[in-house]
Design a protein around this motif. Structure first.
Motif, PDB file in Angstrom:
ATOM      1  N   ASP A   1       0.866  -1.170   0.000  1.00 50.50           N
ATOM      2  CA  ASP A   1       0.000   0.000   0.000  1.00 50.50           C
ATOM      3  C   ASP A   1       0.910   1.230   0.000  1.00 50.50           C
ATOM      4  N   LEU A   2       0.345   2.399  -0.274  1.00 50.41           N
ATOM      5  CA  LEU A   2       1.171   3.601  -0.379  1.00 50.41           C
ATOM      6  C   LEU A   2       0.990   4.518   0.832  1.00 50.41           C
TER       7      LEU A   2
ATOM      8  N   TYR B   1      -5.670  18.490  -4.948  1.00 47.09           N
ATOM      9  CA  TYR B   1      -4.888  17.297  -4.608  1.00 47.09           C
ATOM     10  C   TYR B   1      -3.610  17.255  -5.444  1.00 47.09           C
ATOM     11  N   GLY B   2      -3.758  17.510  -6.733  1.00 47.93           N
ATOM     12  CA  GLY B   2      -2.584  17.535  -7.601  1.00 47.93           C
ATOM     13  C   GLY B   2      -1.618  18.650  -7.244  1.00 47.93           C
ATOM     14  N   GLU B   3      -2.157  19.805  -6.867  1.00 48.50           N
ATOM     15  CA  GLU B   3      -1.311  20.951  -6.524  1.00 48.50           C
ATOM     16  C   GLU B   3      -0.560  20.739  -5.221  1.00 48.50           C
ATOM     17  N   CYS B   4      -1.158  19.996  -4.293  1.00 50.29           N
ATOM     18  CA  CYS B   4      -0.560  19.792  -2.966  1.00 50.29           C
ATOM     19  C   CYS B   4       0.264  18.513  -2.862  1.00 50.29           C
ATOM     20  N   LEU B   5       0.224  17.692  -3.903  1.00 50.53           N
ATOM     21  CA  LEU B   5       0.758  16.331  -3.843  1.00 50.53           C
ATOM     22  C   LEU B   5       2.196  16.256  -3.339  1.00 50.53           C
ATOM     23  N   LEU B   6       3.025  17.183  -3.794  1.00 45.79           N
ATOM     24  CA  LEU B   6       4.458  17.099  -3.506  1.00 45.79           C
ATOM     25  C   LEU B   6       4.925  18.169  -2.525  1.00 45.79           C
ATOM     26  N   HIS B   7       4.021  18.745  -1.750  1.00 48.94           N
ATOM     27  CA  HIS B   7       4.414  19.787  -0.802  1.00 48.94           C
ATOM     28  C   HIS B   7       5.270  19.236   0.338  1.00 48.94           C
TER      29      HIS B   7
ATOM     30  N   PRO C   1      -5.734   7.812  -6.587  1.00 48.41           N
ATOM     31  CA  PRO C   1      -5.885   7.893  -8.044  1.00 48.41           C
ATOM     32  C   PRO C   1      -4.556   7.672  -8.751  1.00 48.41           C
ATOM     33  N   SER C   2      -4.578   6.876  -9.795  1.00 48.96           N
ATOM     34  CA  SER C   2      -3.342   6.401 -10.407  1.00 48.96           C
ATOM     35  C   SER C   2      -2.458   7.517 -10.930  1.00 48.96           C
ATOM     36  N   ARG C   3      -3.047   8.605 -11.423  1.00 47.22           N
ATOM     37  CA  ARG C   3      -2.219   9.663 -12.001  1.00 47.22           C
ATOM     38  C   ARG C   3      -1.350  10.390 -10.982  1.00 47.22           C
ATOM     39  N   PHE C   4      -1.650  10.190  -9.693  1.00 47.62           N
ATOM     40  CA  PHE C   4      -0.857  10.836  -8.655  1.00 47.62           C
ATOM     41  C   PHE C   4       0.233   9.929  -8.079  1.00 47.62           C
ATOM     42  N   VAL C   5       0.207   8.652  -8.443  1.00 46.16           N
ATOM     43  CA  VAL C   5       1.114   7.701  -7.793  1.00 46.16           C
ATOM     44  C   VAL C   5       2.539   7.821  -8.319  1.00 46.16           C
ATOM     45  N   GLU C   6       2.726   7.750  -9.623  1.00 51.33           N
ATOM     46  CA  GLU C   6       4.077   7.807 -10.190  1.00 51.33           C
ATOM     47  C   GLU C   6       4.802   9.108  -9.850  1.00 51.33           C
TER      48      GLU C   6
ATOM     49  N   GLY D   1      -3.354   1.952  -9.140  1.00 53.50           N
ATOM     50  CA  GLY D   1      -4.069   2.964  -8.383  1.00 53.50           C
ATOM     51  C   GLY D   1      -5.511   2.546  -8.166  1.00 53.50           C
ATOM     52  N   GLY D   2      -6.245   3.380  -7.469  1.00 55.37           N
ATOM     53  CA  GLY D   2      -7.629   3.055  -7.156  1.00 55.37           C
ATOM     54  C   GLY D   2      -8.540   3.025  -8.368  1.00 55.37           C
ATOM     55  N   ASP D   3      -8.090   3.637  -9.471  1.00 51.88           N
ATOM     56  CA  ASP D   3      -8.892   3.660 -10.695  1.00 51.88           C
ATOM     57  C   ASP D   3      -8.247   2.867 -11.821  1.00 51.88           C
ATOM     58  N   SER D   4      -7.275   2.020 -11.506  1.00 53.42           N
ATOM     59  CA  SER D   4      -6.582   1.242 -12.545  1.00 53.42           C
ATOM     60  C   SER D   4      -7.417   0.073 -13.055  1.00 53.42           C
ATOM     61  N   LEU D   5      -8.271  -0.473 -12.192  1.00 48.32           N
ATOM     62  CA  LEU D   5      -9.091  -1.643 -12.519  1.00 48.32           C
ATOM     63  C   LEU D   5     -10.545  -1.339 -12.165  1.00 48.32           C
ATOM     64  N   PRO D   6     -11.477  -2.147 -12.638  1.00 48.86           N
ATOM     65  CA  PRO D   6     -12.875  -1.920 -12.274  1.00 48.86           C
ATOM     66  C   PRO D   6     -13.137  -2.008 -10.770  1.00 48.86           C
ATOM     67  N   GLU D   7     -12.351  -2.818 -10.063  1.00 45.15           N
ATOM     68  CA  GLU D   7     -12.487  -2.938  -8.609  1.00 45.15           C
ATOM     69  C   GLU D   7     -11.209  -2.482  -7.922  1.00 45.15           C
TER      70      GLU D   7
END
Length: 220
Positions: free
Chosen positions: A11-12, A80-86, A115-120, A137-143
């Motif tokens: 987990d992350l 979320y995207g703006e704060c991700l790397l603070h 969300p997957s776009r924030f993981v890498e 990520g949480g949206d990579s698969l249907p479940e």
């Protein structure tokens, strides 16, 4: 002797990375957009673990706000995207554990509800992206977790039976996913347990430092 689990799935948030302050900042910016009261980090901690929609939904419910969640989510995702790397940081022992497992030839993967776009970008920022052979990520698969599907997907991807993998997490969501998939579980005590008793979680190991992963008994 070889490591007992050829595939280790992490987990992350709450397990590898302490991102609480950044998540709380994004949530409070969202609440400010709606002229709603701010919440402290301790409160936000209790809402993390089941994905961002659940997080924002919990905040709106606590504020007794009537605004539809779907209208709030785009603004939250922007913040979320703006704060991700603070201010994210690896938990003590995380980097050493990843380095040690990688050196032993263990395949490492991420399975998070983030969300997957924030993981890498987060993994790159923290200097650990190169350790991972796969990221879900949480949206990579249907479940997503707590469903078994993401863990079983990773097992299939790397050709391992569920019993040959190890799930490392910090929450009831991680425990439920691992137990549903038949994947052995290790829990850390410092994350988002949210009242979960590790002793009754189905975890084989409960640890305070991820470096303990390097000392697991080779007897299965």
């Amino acid at each position: 002797m070889s490591y007992p689990f050829p595939l280790v799935i992490f987990d992350l948030d709450g397990t590898l990375v302490d991102s609480l302050s950044d998540i709380a900042e994004a949530l409070n910016l969202t609440l400010a957009d709606l002229s709603l009261p701010q919440v402290d980090e301790a409160t936000v901690r209790g809402w993390i673990g089941e994905g961002v929609r659940s997080l924002v939904g919990s905040a709106l419910q606590a504020a007794q706000a009537k605004v539809p969640l779907d209208k709030v989510m785009p603004g939250f995702m922007r913040h979320y995207g703006e704060c991700l790397l603070h201010h994210p940081r690896l938990y003590p022992g995380a980097a050493s554990a990843l380095e040690g497992l990688h050196a032993r030839g263990v395949t490492l993967a991420i399975c998070t509800n983030k969300p997957s776009r924030f993981v890498e970008p987060l993994l790159e920022h923290l200097g650990v992206a190169g350790y991972f052979a796969a990221v879900l990520g949480g949206d990579s698969l249907p479940e997503r977790k707590p469903a078994a599907a993401p863990l079983l997907h990773l097992c299939t991807q790397f050709g391992h039976a569920p019993t040959e993998a190890l799930m490392v997490g910090d929450s009831a969501v991680d425990a439920a996913a691992a137990n549903a998939a038949g994947v052995p579980l290790a829990l850390v005590r410092y994350g988002y347990l949210r009242g979960l008793d590790p002793a009754h979680s189905g975890a084989r190991w409960v640890m305070d430092d991820l470096q303990e992963l390097l000392r697991l008994d080779t007897a299965r």
